[in-house]
Scaffold this motif. Structure first.
Motif, mmCIF file in Angstrom:
data_model
loop_
_atom_site.group_PDB
_atom_site.id
_atom_site.type_symbol
_atom_site.label_atom_id
_atom_site.label_comp_id
_atom_site.label_asym_id
_atom_site.label_seq_id
_atom_site.Cartn_x
_atom_site.Cartn_y
_atom_site.Cartn_z
ATOM 1 N N TYR A 173 41.805 36.175 43.968
ATOM 2 C CA TYR A 173 43.075 35.666 43.450
ATOM 3 C C TYR A 173 43.409 36.312 42.102
ATOM 4 C CZ TYR A 173 46.128 32.294 41.046
ATOM 5 O OH TYR A 173 47.125 31.701 40.311
ATOM 6 N N LYS A 174 42.413 36.400 41.246
ATOM 7 C CA LYS A 174 42.637 36.993 39.932
ATOM 8 C C LYS A 174 42.915 38.487 40.035
ATOM 9 C CE LYS A 174 40.506 37.486 35.359
ATOM 10 N NZ LYS A 174 39.311 37.152 34.530
ATOM 11 N N MET A 175 42.148 39.195 40.869
ATOM 12 C CA MET A 175 42.281 40.634 40.972
ATOM 13 C C MET A 175 43.570 41.048 41.670
ATOM 14 S SD MET A 175 42.064 43.571 42.800
ATOM 15 C CE MET A 175 41.428 42.950 44.340
ATOM 16 N N LEU A 176 43.911 40.379 42.779
ATOM 17 C CA LEU A 176 45.104 40.756 43.535
ATOM 18 C C LEU A 176 46.383 40.484 42.760
ATOM 19 C CD1 LEU A 176 44.104 39.468 47.103
ATOM 20 C CD2 LEU A 176 44.337 41.851 46.382
ATOM 21 N N ASP A 177 46.382 39.417 41.963
ATOM 22 C CA ASP A 177 47.554 39.075 41.149
ATOM 23 C C ASP A 177 48.803 38.951 42.029
ATOM 24 O OD1 ASP A 177 48.730 38.423 38.694
ATOM 25 O OD2 ASP A 177 49.476 40.460 38.409
ATOM 26 N N VAL A 221 49.889 33.186 46.219
ATOM 27 C CA VAL A 221 49.048 32.700 47.306
ATOM 28 C C VAL A 221 49.877 31.806 48.225
ATOM 29 C CG1 VAL A 221 47.030 31.326 47.937
ATOM 30 C CG2 VAL A 221 46.946 32.805 45.934
ATOM 31 N N VAL A 222 49.814 32.076 49.524
ATOM 32 C CA VAL A 222 50.491 31.238 50.515
ATOM 33 C C VAL A 222 49.413 30.565 51.362
ATOM 34 C CG1 VAL A 222 52.037 31.169 52.501
ATOM 35 C CG2 VAL A 222 52.546 32.677 50.571
ATOM 36 N N PRO A 272 51.934 30.591 42.398
ATOM 37 C CA PRO A 272 52.011 31.809 41.576
ATOM 38 C C PRO A 272 50.648 32.293 41.122
ATOM 39 C CG PRO A 272 52.634 29.892 40.282
ATOM 40 C CD PRO A 272 52.495 29.417 41.702
ATOM 41 N N PRO A 273 50.532 33.572 40.800
ATOM 42 C CA PRO A 273 49.272 34.101 40.254
ATOM 43 C C PRO A 273 49.068 33.622 38.825
ATOM 44 C CG PRO A 273 50.959 35.803 40.260
ATOM 45 C CD PRO A 273 51.555 34.627 40.971
ATOM 46 N N ALA A 305 40.050 26.349 38.476
ATOM 47 C CA ALA A 305 39.964 24.993 39.014
ATOM 48 C C ALA A 305 41.276 24.566 39.658
ATOM 49 C CB ALA A 305 39.571 24.021 37.901
ATOM 50 N N GLU A 306 42.389 24.941 39.020
ATOM 51 C CA GLU A 306 43.689 24.529 39.554
ATOM 52 C C GLU A 306 44.022 25.244 40.853
ATOM 53 O OE1 GLU A 306 48.452 24.360 38.338
ATOM 54 O OE2 GLU A 306 46.943 24.900 36.838
ATOM 55 N N ILE A 307 43.829 26.566 40.918
ATOM 56 C CA ILE A 307 44.183 27.288 42.131
ATOM 57 C C ILE A 307 43.289 26.864 43.289
ATOM 58 C CG2 ILE A 307 42.737 29.294 41.566
ATOM 59 C CD1 ILE A 307 46.059 29.256 43.553
#
Length: 232
Positions: A168-172, A175-176, A206-207, A212-214
């Protein structure tokens, strides 16, 4: 009737998949784009067999994502691993490295663009995952991951694997989440039953959110159909 449907599906889908896989090297001669189309055609064939032989069809709900996104999907059966390829326009799929051991097919997955994950989760394996995911992102294709790591039974909600947060961090990318109840019809063991499998797209996330939240938002979103089933 259920047994007859299952036998017919096994004979037709798996029987014809053998020559389809054997012809993969021929399609690869025309480049990656041709192989992607070939693989998507095989996934469409799977959808056809599921619909007309098993009586299983998919219903998609929720807002359709636009552009390049990072899909995080619930994993309850083989069905969604192929049907989402058709529905989502041939995204890059992240799956376990064990599948690469299948002769010819394993090689074809890498040409298609599938990212193979080493379940050991060693530092070198995670670095390789991030490197290949970056290549996928830069190609403009969406990426799909089953963040719980393996197929689970309906009602099971294991925590997300640690690799999800890093991707998630790298792809930026937004997220669906994708929830499904297909496991009710397509169990890991036992006969598949006719019916409608629901897939529900969550709102894009959103990225840039804290880990913890994502993780909490994705975990809740991909399990929403299970939660609703328990409450009804």
């Amino acid at each position: 009737m259920t047994l007859i449907r299952n036998v017919a599906f096994a004979l037709v889908f798996y029987g014809l998949s053998v020559p389809i896989v054997l012809l993969v090297p021929f399609s690869a001669l025309f480049g990656r784009r041709a192989l992607i189309s070939y693989a998507t055609g095989w996934a469409r064939f799977h959808r056809w067999c599921a619909r007309w032989l098993l009586g299983v069809r998919a219903r998609y709900e929720g807002p359709r994502p636009e552009g390049q996104v990072f899909f995080a999907a619930k994993h309850q059966s083989m069905f969604e691993t192929l049907d989402l390829i058709v529905e989502m326009g041939s995204p890059v799929v992240i799956m376990r490295r064990e599948f690469a051991r299948i002769p010819i097919w394993g090689w074809a997955t890498q040409v298609y663009g599938i990212i193979l994950v080493d379940r050991s989760a060693s530092a070198s394996a995670l670095r390789a995952l991030m490197r290949e995911a970056k290549i996928a992102r830069d190609s403009g294709r969406s990426v799909i991951l089953f963040p719980e790591g393996t197929r689970v039974k309906p009602g099971d909600h294991p925590p997300l694997k640690s690799g999800f947060a890093g991707l998630y961090k790298m792809l930026d990318l937004p997220v669906v989440p994708i929830a499904t109840d297909v496991g009710q019809l397509w169990p890991k063991n036992g006969l598949k039953r006719a019916g409608v499998a629901t897939f529900r797209f969550g709102d894009p996330i959103p990225p840039g959110l804290p880990r913890a939240e994502i993780e909490a938002r994705v975990h809740a979103a991909i399990n929403v159909l299970d939660i609703e089933s328990c409450q009804s």
